[in-house]
Design a protein around this motif. Structure first.
Motif, PDB file in Angstrom:
ATOM      1  N   ARG A 176       0.686   1.219  26.285  1.00  0.00           N
ATOM      2  CA  ARG A 176       1.183   2.676  25.712  1.00  0.00           C
ATOM      3  C   ARG A 176       2.426   1.828  25.904  1.00  0.00           C
ATOM      4  O   ARG A 176       3.848   2.138  26.327  1.00  0.00           O
ATOM      5  CB  ARG A 176       1.694   3.816  26.751  1.00  0.00           C
ATOM      6  N   PRO A 177       3.330   1.207  24.317  1.00  0.00           N
ATOM      7  CA  PRO A 177       4.316   0.685  23.698  1.00  0.00           C
ATOM      8  C   PRO A 177       5.323   1.743  23.674  1.00  0.00           C
ATOM      9  O   PRO A 177       4.899   2.889  23.251  1.00  0.00           O
ATOM     10  CB  PRO A 177       3.746  -0.347  22.405  1.00  0.00           C
ATOM     11  N   ALA A 178       6.946   1.271  23.564  1.00  0.00           N
ATOM     12  CA  ALA A 178       7.872   1.997  23.652  1.00  0.00           C
ATOM     13  C   ALA A 178       7.746   2.313  21.650  1.00  0.00           C
ATOM     14  O   ALA A 178       6.911   1.100  21.516  1.00  0.00           O
ATOM     15  CB  ALA A 178       9.271   1.882  23.857  1.00  0.00           C
ATOM     16  N   GLU A 179       8.402   3.009  21.126  1.00  0.00           N
ATOM     17  CA  GLU A 179       8.358   3.669  20.297  1.00  0.00           C
ATOM     18  C   GLU A 179       9.050   2.353  19.307  1.00  0.00           C
ATOM     19  O   GLU A 179       9.976   1.931  19.892  1.00  0.00           O
ATOM     20  CB  GLU A 179       9.305   5.412  19.367  1.00  0.00           C
ATOM     21  N   GLY A 180       8.538   1.407  18.402  1.00  0.00           N
ATOM     22  CA  GLY A 180       9.278   0.688  17.499  1.00  0.00           C
ATOM     23  C   GLY A 180      10.454   1.115  16.444  1.00  0.00           C
ATOM     24  O   GLY A 180      10.605   3.045  16.457  1.00  0.00           O
ATOM     25  N   ASP A 181      11.041   0.231  16.105  1.00  0.00           N
ATOM     26  CA  ASP A 181      12.337   0.499  14.780  1.00  0.00           C
ATOM     27  C   ASP A 181      11.601   0.132  13.756  1.00  0.00           C
ATOM     28  O   ASP A 181      13.365   0.208  13.076  1.00  0.00           O
ATOM     29  CB  ASP A 181      13.195   0.512  15.468  1.00  0.00           C
ATOM     30  N   ILE A 182      10.819  -0.576  13.548  1.00  0.00           N
ATOM     31  CA  ILE A 182      11.131  -1.048  12.146  1.00  0.00           C
ATOM     32  C   ILE A 182      11.255  -0.317  11.581  1.00  0.00           C
ATOM     33  O   ILE A 182      10.815   0.787  10.741  1.00  0.00           O
ATOM     34  CB  ILE A 182       9.255  -1.797  12.412  1.00  0.00           C
ATOM     35  N   GLU A 183      12.085  -0.349  10.139  1.00  0.00           N
ATOM     36  CA  GLU A 183      12.069  -0.363   8.801  1.00  0.00           C
ATOM     37  C   GLU A 183      11.115  -0.249   7.415  1.00  0.00           C
ATOM     38  O   GLU A 183      10.915  -1.580   7.181  1.00  0.00           O
ATOM     39  CB  GLU A 183      13.631   0.185   8.824  1.00  0.00           C
ATOM     40  N   VAL A 184      10.312   0.176   7.508  1.00  0.00           N
ATOM     41  CA  VAL A 184      10.051  -0.787   5.515  1.00  0.00           C
ATOM     42  C   VAL A 184      10.267  -0.411   4.602  1.00  0.00           C
ATOM     43  O   VAL A 184      10.863   0.365   3.930  1.00  0.00           O
ATOM     44  CB  VAL A 184       8.200  -0.151   5.591  1.00  0.00           C
ATOM     45  N   ARG A 185      10.671  -1.465   4.186  1.00  0.00           N
ATOM     46  CA  ARG A 185      11.127  -1.949   2.799  1.00  0.00           C
ATOM     47  C   ARG A 185      10.316  -2.580   2.416  1.00  0.00           C
ATOM     48  O   ARG A 185      10.459  -3.962   2.840  1.00  0.00           O
ATOM     49  CB  ARG A 185      12.371  -2.472   3.187  1.00  0.00           C
ATOM     50  N   PRO A 186       8.993  -1.917   1.303  1.00  0.00           N
ATOM     51  CA  PRO A 186       8.705  -2.770   0.010  1.00  0.00           C
ATOM     52  C   PRO A 186       8.935  -3.804  -0.750  1.00  0.00           C
ATOM     53  O   PRO A 186      10.388  -3.473  -0.793  1.00  0.00           O
ATOM     54  CB  PRO A 186       7.336  -1.647  -0.576  1.00  0.00           C
ATOM     55  N   GLY A 187       8.948  -4.303  -0.855  1.00  0.00           N
ATOM     56  CA  GLY A 187       8.896  -5.380  -1.936  1.00  0.00           C
ATOM     57  C   GLY A 187       9.009  -7.289  -1.794  1.00  0.00           C
ATOM     58  O   GLY A 187       9.939  -8.056  -2.165  1.00  0.00           O
ATOM     59  N   GLY A 188       8.802  -7.426   0.124  1.00  0.00           N
ATOM     60  CA  GLY A 188       9.057  -8.537   0.442  1.00  0.00           C
ATOM     61  C   GLY A 188       7.712  -9.301   0.034  1.00  0.00           C
ATOM     62  O   GLY A 188       8.067 -11.157   0.566  1.00  0.00           O
ATOM     63  N   MET A 189       7.452  -9.234  -0.592  1.00  0.00           N
ATOM     64  CA  MET A 189       5.809 -10.101  -1.560  1.00  0.00           C
ATOM     65  C   MET A 189       5.151  -9.855  -2.574  1.00  0.00           C
ATOM     66  O   MET A 189       5.606  -8.527  -2.900  1.00  0.00           O
ATOM     67  CB  MET A 189       4.566 -10.076   0.297  1.00  0.00           C
ATOM     68  N   PRO A 190       5.388 -10.837  -3.451  1.00  0.00           N
ATOM     69  CA  PRO A 190       4.936 -10.403  -5.105  1.00  0.00           C
ATOM     70  C   PRO A 190       3.188  -9.533  -5.085  1.00  0.00           C
ATOM     71  O   PRO A 190       2.320 -10.053  -4.081  1.00  0.00           O
ATOM     72  CB  PRO A 190       4.855 -11.809  -5.728  1.00  0.00           C
ATOM     73  N   VAL A 191       3.456  -8.047  -6.051  1.00  0.00           N
ATOM     74  CA  VAL A 191       2.262  -7.803  -6.427  1.00  0.00           C
ATOM     75  C   VAL A 191       1.691  -7.615  -7.414  1.00  0.00           C
ATOM     76  O   VAL A 191       2.774  -7.365  -8.157  1.00  0.00           O
ATOM     77  CB  VAL A 191       2.677  -6.014  -5.573  1.00  0.00           C
ATOM     78  N   LEU A 192       0.294  -7.481  -7.494  1.00  0.00           N
ATOM     79  CA  LEU A 192       0.781  -7.501  -8.723  1.00  0.00           C
ATOM     80  C   LEU A 192      -0.865  -5.986  -9.356  1.00  0.00           C
ATOM     81  O   LEU A 192      -1.023  -5.934  -8.373  1.00  0.00           O
ATOM     82  CB  LEU A 192      -1.246  -8.577  -9.136  1.00  0.00           C
ATOM     83  N   GLY A 193      -0.897  -5.877 -10.730  1.00  0.00           N
ATOM     84  CA  GLY A 193      -1.456  -4.699 -10.958  1.00  0.00           C
ATOM     85  C   GLY A 193      -2.362  -5.440 -12.160  1.00  0.00           C
ATOM     86  O   GLY A 193      -2.618  -6.775 -11.510  1.00  0.00           O
ATOM     87  N   ALA A 194      -3.242  -4.970 -12.571  1.00  0.00           N
ATOM     88  CA  ALA A 194      -4.632  -4.846 -13.068  1.00  0.00           C
ATOM     89  C   ALA A 194      -4.142  -5.764 -14.692  1.00  0.00           C
ATOM     90  O   ALA A 194      -4.559  -6.871 -14.723  1.00  0.00           O
ATOM     91  CB  ALA A 194      -5.334  -3.630 -13.553  1.00  0.00           C
ATOM     92  N   ASP A 195      -3.593  -5.731 -15.035  1.00  0.00           N
ATOM     93  CA  ASP A 195      -2.392  -6.286 -16.036  1.00  0.00           C
ATOM     94  C   ASP A 195      -2.028  -7.424 -15.942  1.00  0.00           C
ATOM     95  O   ASP A 195      -2.113  -8.875 -17.007  1.00  0.00           O
ATOM     96  CB  ASP A 195      -2.173  -4.903 -16.914  1.00  0.00           C
ATOM     97  N   GLU A 196      -1.017  -7.738 -14.607  1.00  0.00           N
ATOM     98  CA  GLU A 196      -0.591  -8.275 -14.324  1.00  0.00           C
ATOM     99  C   GLU A 196      -1.352  -9.627 -13.988  1.00  0.00           C
ATOM    100  O   GLU A 196      -1.395 -10.543 -13.803  1.00  0.00           O
ATOM    101  CB  GLU A 196       0.586  -7.964 -13.644  1.00  0.00           C
ATOM    102  N   ALA A 197      -2.422  -9.222 -12.823  1.00  0.00           N
ATOM    103  CA  ALA A 197      -3.895 -10.375 -12.536  1.00  0.00           C
ATOM    104  C   ALA A 197      -4.555 -10.300 -13.814  1.00  0.00           C
ATOM    105  O   ALA A 197      -4.550 -11.842 -13.780  1.00  0.00           O
ATOM    106  CB  ALA A 197      -4.418  -9.516 -11.987  1.00  0.00           C
ATOM    107  N   LEU A 232      -0.344 -10.853  -4.278  1.00  0.00           N
ATOM    108  CA  LEU A 232      -1.808 -10.058  -4.020  1.00  0.00           C
ATOM    109  C   LEU A 232      -1.435  -9.398  -4.737  1.00  0.00           C
ATOM    110  O   LEU A 232      -1.470  -8.020  -5.675  1.00  0.00           O
ATOM    111  CB  LEU A 232      -1.506  -9.503  -3.403  1.00  0.00           C
ATOM    112  N   TYR A 233      -2.673  -9.201  -6.065  1.00  0.00           N
ATOM    113  CA  TYR A 233      -3.622  -8.163  -6.669  1.00  0.00           C
ATOM    114  C   TYR A 233      -4.007  -7.018  -5.479  1.00  0.00           C
ATOM    115  O   TYR A 233      -5.418  -6.734  -5.651  1.00  0.00           O
ATOM    116  CB  TYR A 233      -4.184  -8.536  -7.755  1.00  0.00           C
ATOM    117  N   ALA A 234      -3.361  -6.678  -4.980  1.00  0.00           N
ATOM    118  CA  ALA A 234      -3.932  -5.742  -4.153  1.00  0.00           C
ATOM    119  C   ALA A 234      -5.004  -4.320  -4.221  1.00  0.00           C
ATOM    120  O   ALA A 234      -6.138  -4.777  -2.828  1.00  0.00           O
ATOM    121  CB  ALA A 234      -2.830  -4.096  -3.752  1.00  0.00           C
TER     122      ALA A 234
END
Length: 282
Positions: free
Chosen positions: A139-160, A259-261
């Protein structure tokens, strides 16, 4: 933090002061089952918290594919529930080859959390070395991470599609699916025209441990990767393609691969998008 961690190093960290131990996430998942949660209840690395790929590490399946990126708020909620804290190391593992754990690694990096590593050899390596196993659910203590998207490059279909023409786009699926000989899940068979087949199984040895960096670098060079050249990856639904991104980092590629998610599960939904078949990129 290096992207891979050995069983020996993880065991040493877990034996250290409680506050300094990494958060360990069990992300075992199989496309055809059984559910990873069942395996977790039967035994896991002591202190590990189970995180479900389908409900935490992916959004709802639909137009975006079978495992689209989760909404940042939902991902943050799930990671905090697992005890993930800002600037605190995280180790993730799956059954063996890291192909699923890489998705958790990638998402944490995408969210801005750099202190994360995949357990080399996964749970199979941990068991093979007779290391301690637990059936207790922490039963871990509640974390405090803040998710800030953009740390890794992502592709859409056209970019792929553009990357397949102008750079290197890897298809991480098995050869039979890449070639269009079979498609058990998605609407159409085949691959994105110009994509190069690089099955995720080629990143590891027979024991599920990752190949040395020099061997991975040689593998990717043989598949057309050049230093500084643009590289991306996709698979069926954006899970195992994450292992291509991880393998390229282990190999020393200077920039993170994109990554083409949505991957093939997104591409193949649109009948206007072309599908190549056969063993050549097309």
């Amino acid at each position: 933090m290096r992207p891979l961690i050995s069983t020996t190093d993880l065991a040493t960290l877990l034996e250290g002061p409680a506050g300094a131990s990494p958060i360990v996430l069990d992300v075992r998942w199989r496309l055809a089952g059984p559910p990873g949660a069942e395996s977790y209840r039967e035994g896991h690395v002591p202190g590990a918290v189970f995180v479900d790929l389908d409900t935490t590490l992916a959004g709802e399946p639909g137009e975006g594919g079978r495992h689209p990126l989760p909404e940042p708020d939902e991902l943050q909620r799930g990671l905090r529930a697992a005890g993930v804290r800002a600037n605190h190391p995280v180790v993730v593992y799956d059954d063996a080859d890291g192909s699923v754990a890489a998705r958790a690694w990638w998402l944490l990096r995408w969210a801005g959390h750099t202190e994360v590593a995949v357990l080399d050899g996964g749970y199979a390596a941990w068991l093979a070395e007779d290391r301690p196993v637990s059936t207790e659910t922490p039963r871990p203590a509640e974390g405090d991470i803040e998710v800030r998207p953009g740390g890794m490059p992502v592709l859409g279909a056209d970019e792929a599609a553009r990357l397949a023409r102008d750079g290197v786009l890897f298809d991480a699926r098995a050869r039979e699916r890449y070639a269009g000989e079979t498609e058990p899940i998605d609407p159409r068979a085949g691959h994105i025209p110009g994509a190069v087949n690089a099955p995720f199984s080629g990143h590891v040895g027979a024991d599920g441990r990752w190949l040395p960096p020099a061997e991975l670098a040689a593998r990717f060079a043989g598949l057309g990767v050049r230093p500084g050249g643009p590289v991306g990856a996709y698979c069926g639904s954006g899970v195992t393609a994450s292992s291509v991104v991880l393998a390229l980092e282990v190999a020393g590629h200077p920039e993170p691969a994109a990554l083409y998610a949505g991957s093939w599960s997104h591409w193949s939904r649109d009948p206007e998008r072309p599908a190549a078949t056969g063993d050549l990129p097309g």
